[in-house]
Design a protein around this motif. Structure first.
Motif, PDB file in Angstrom:
ATOM      1  N   GLN A 211      54.959  26.508 -13.787  1.00  0.00           N
ATOM      2  CA  GLN A 211      54.932  27.234 -12.506  1.00  0.00           C
ATOM      3  C   GLN A 211      56.181  28.082 -12.334  1.00  0.00           C
ATOM      4  OE1 GLN A 211      53.396  25.642  -8.884  1.00  0.00           O
ATOM      5  NE2 GLN A 211      52.873  23.708  -9.852  1.00  0.00           N
ATOM      6  N   THR A 212      57.258  27.670 -12.976  1.00  0.00           N
ATOM      7  CA  THR A 212      58.480  28.457 -12.906  1.00  0.00           C
ATOM      8  C   THR A 212      59.112  28.482 -14.291  1.00  0.00           C
ATOM      9  OG1 THR A 212      60.618  28.690 -11.825  1.00  0.00           O
ATOM     10  CG2 THR A 212      59.732  26.474 -11.904  1.00  0.00           C
TER      11      THR A 212
ATOM     12  N   GLY B 186      57.315  15.526 -11.107  1.00  0.00           N
ATOM     13  CA  GLY B 186      56.371  15.102 -10.079  1.00  0.00           C
ATOM     14  C   GLY B 186      55.359  16.164  -9.700  1.00  0.00           C
ATOM     15  N   THR B 187      55.508  17.385 -10.188  1.00  0.00           N
ATOM     16  CA  THR B 187      54.548  18.461  -9.918  1.00  0.00           C
ATOM     17  C   THR B 187      54.128  19.029 -11.260  1.00  0.00           C
ATOM     18  OG1 THR B 187      55.884  19.027  -7.991  1.00  0.00           O
ATOM     19  CG2 THR B 187      54.202  20.614  -8.639  1.00  0.00           C
ATOM     20  N   LEU B 188      52.834  19.180 -11.475  1.00  0.00           N
ATOM     21  CA  LEU B 188      52.378  19.729 -12.762  1.00  0.00           C
ATOM     22  C   LEU B 188      52.965  21.114 -12.982  1.00  0.00           C
ATOM     23  CD1 LEU B 188      48.574  18.833 -13.064  1.00  0.00           C
ATOM     24  CD2 LEU B 188      50.501  17.911 -14.386  1.00  0.00           C
TER      25      LEU B 188
ATOM     26  N   PRO C 167      49.436  25.146 -11.382  1.00  0.00           N
ATOM     27  CA  PRO C 167      49.669  23.790 -11.890  1.00  0.00           C
ATOM     28  C   PRO C 167      48.738  23.493 -13.060  1.00  0.00           C
ATOM     29  CG  PRO C 167      48.687  23.762  -9.664  1.00  0.00           C
ATOM     30  CD  PRO C 167      49.050  25.176  -9.974  1.00  0.00           C
ATOM     31  N   SER C 168      49.283  22.935 -14.129  1.00  0.00           N
ATOM     32  CA  SER C 168      48.473  22.740 -15.336  1.00  0.00           C
ATOM     33  C   SER C 168      49.043  21.616 -16.189  1.00  0.00           C
ATOM     34  CB  SER C 168      48.493  24.041 -16.145  1.00  0.00           C
ATOM     35  OG  SER C 168      47.923  23.849 -17.407  1.00  0.00           O
TER      36      SER C 168
ATOM     37  N   HIS D  55      51.930  30.114  -9.085  1.00  0.00           N
ATOM     38  CA  HIS D  55      51.324  28.839  -8.713  1.00  0.00           C
ATOM     39  C   HIS D  55      50.105  28.556  -9.581  1.00  0.00           C
ATOM     40  CE1 HIS D  55      49.082  25.943  -6.118  1.00  0.00           C
ATOM     41  NE2 HIS D  55      50.227  25.344  -6.393  1.00  0.00           N
TER      42      HIS D  55
ATOM     43  N   ILE E  90      56.141  21.887 -13.509  1.00  0.00           N
ATOM     44  CA  ILE E  90      57.545  22.062 -13.108  1.00  0.00           C
ATOM     45  C   ILE E  90      58.375  20.989 -13.830  1.00  0.00           C
ATOM     46  CG2 ILE E  90      59.190  22.182 -11.183  1.00  0.00           C
ATOM     47  CD1 ILE E  90      57.078  23.307  -9.472  1.00  0.00           C
ATOM     48  N   TYR E  91      59.333  21.442 -14.618  1.00  0.00           N
ATOM     49  CA  TYR E  91      60.063  20.513 -15.485  1.00  0.00           C
ATOM     50  C   TYR E  91      61.565  20.742 -15.429  1.00  0.00           C
ATOM     51  CZ  TYR E  91      55.450  20.211 -17.654  1.00  0.00           C
ATOM     52  OH  TYR E  91      54.109  20.042 -17.872  1.00  0.00           O
TER      53      TYR E  91
ATOM     54  N   PRO F 204      59.517  15.533 -16.543  1.00  0.00           N
ATOM     55  CA  PRO F 204      58.525  15.801 -15.503  1.00  0.00           C
ATOM     56  C   PRO F 204      59.128  15.551 -14.122  1.00  0.00           C
ATOM     57  CG  PRO F 204      58.052  13.708 -16.572  1.00  0.00           C
ATOM     58  CD  PRO F 204      59.229  14.304 -17.294  1.00  0.00           C
TER      59      PRO F 204
ATOM     60  N   THR G 174      53.575  21.860   8.424  1.00  0.00           N
ATOM     61  CA  THR G 174      53.904  23.143   7.795  1.00  0.00           C
ATOM     62  C   THR G 174      53.560  24.327   8.695  1.00  0.00           C
ATOM     63  OG1 THR G 174      51.763  23.247   6.680  1.00  0.00           O
ATOM     64  CG2 THR G 174      53.560  22.215   5.469  1.00  0.00           C
TER      65      THR G 174
END
Ligand code: 5GP
Ligand code: ZN
Length: 308
Positions: free
Chosen positions: A166-167, A29-31, A158-159, A156, A33-34, A27, A114
């Motif tokens: 996501q990627t 830090g972002t749902l 997140p889950s 995009h 994305i691994y 993991p 941003t």
């Protein structure tokens, strides 16, 4: 664990935790994305080789794409109209030293920095075959063209579902040509892809599907796509048997991309296109779910098919 009674969400979280505990998913830090472990990538590589063996006879033109997609090309597609919630747009800083100081100040004081960014010439690639069409404008040779593509794409979404990333990598066999050539490609690959999944010991089913078009207008588009049976998915239970996951999909775009990117057949018609997409991480997750985390214990026939 999250505070939910939804059995499917709980099953997703449980499998995600198991994959992380086994070190297969790292993991970041972002749902969704691994990092992926050596054991995970070893299966992805064997799967990739299996797909190549099964597609070898096509003499396809090979292209491997980066995850970025040209913004001008993106704007020629209707992705922004259809999937605004899934897009990824790349921004960077293009200011001077004074505005840089202001950017740093905002970051340090927890303000929104941003808005000081400018969009770059790149978007994140939404699907691998999108990266192809803008680059094959013009007239196809007699017989059309077949491509073997792969690339990381971005959506995009997140889950907690480990199969909703996501990627992820999408390998695709794409056919450009006459309507019957595109449809023939779709039909042959759908059958072959199903046989491939069964040969890997996966409980796969072919279903009519639709893309997740955005909003009320999107519901009409999804219904039309289903009525015209333009999209099929091969679904396999990963986190749920009631709601199996799409691990591969076929799309027949008719002359949609041919029109948009001015692709013509040798006899001057607008080219039709069809693609067969293999979700590399999802097929790998389905294999780990079905046969266990240790490939040494996988059924002999599956190891033979994958040359593991
Ligand atoms: P499609 O363009 O049909 O939505 O996606 C093509 C293939 O990419 C799907 O059949 C599936 O295998 C894979 N895919 C789609 N969405 C996701 C996702 O959120 N995570 C992962 N890992 N794979 C996905
Ligand atoms: Zn495609």
């Amino acid at each position: 664990m999250s505070d939910t009674n939804d059995p499917i969400l709980l099953a997703c979280e449980t499998y995600r935790n198991e994959l992380i505990a086994a070190g297969l998913l790292v993991p970041l830090g972002t749902l969704g994305i691994y990092g992926l472990s050596g054991a995970f990538e070893a299966v992805v590589n064997r799967l990739d080789a299996y797909i190549s063996r099964m597609g070898n006879h096509q003499n396809a033109e090979v292209i491997r794409f980066p995850p970025l997609f040209n913004r001008a090309h993106y704007l020629k597609t209707d992705h922004l109209q259809s999937f605004p919630n899934l897009m990824g747009s790349v921004h960077s800083f293009a200011g001077n030293e004074a505005s840089h100081l202001e950017l740093v100040r905002k970051k340090e004081e927890g303000e929104d920095w941003t808005r000081d960014l400018n969009m770059t010439e790149s978007m994140m690639a939404p699907a691998t075959c999108y990266s192809l069409y803008p680059n094959v404008s013009g007239t196809l040779p007699e017989g059309g063209r077949v491509f073997d593509l792969c690339g990381f794409v971005f959506r995009h979404e997140p889950s907690l579902d480990p199969a909703r990333m996501q990627t992820f990598r999408m390998r695709e066999y794409v056919r450009l040509g006459l309507p019957e050539q595109a449809l023939g490609h779709r039909d042959t690959w759908l059958k072959r892809a199903h046989e491939m999944l069964l040969s890997m010991g996966l409980d796969a089913t072919i279903v009519v599907a639709n893309d997740p078009f955005f909003g009320r207008g999107g519901r009409v588009m999804a219904a039309t796509q289903r009525e015209q049976t333009l999209k099929f998915e091969l679904v396999v239970p990963i986190t749920s048997t009631e709601k199996p996951t799409a691990v591969m999909s076929s799309n027949y775009h008719m002359d949609h991309f041919g029109h948009t990117f001015k692709i013509k057949t040798a006899d001057g018609q607008v080219a039709h296109s069809a693609c067969m997409a293999f979700g590399m991480e999802r097929i790998t997750l389905a294999l780990f779910k079905t046969h266990g985390f240790n490939t040494k214990h996988w059924p002999k026939e599956v190891c033979q098919v994958l040359e593991l």
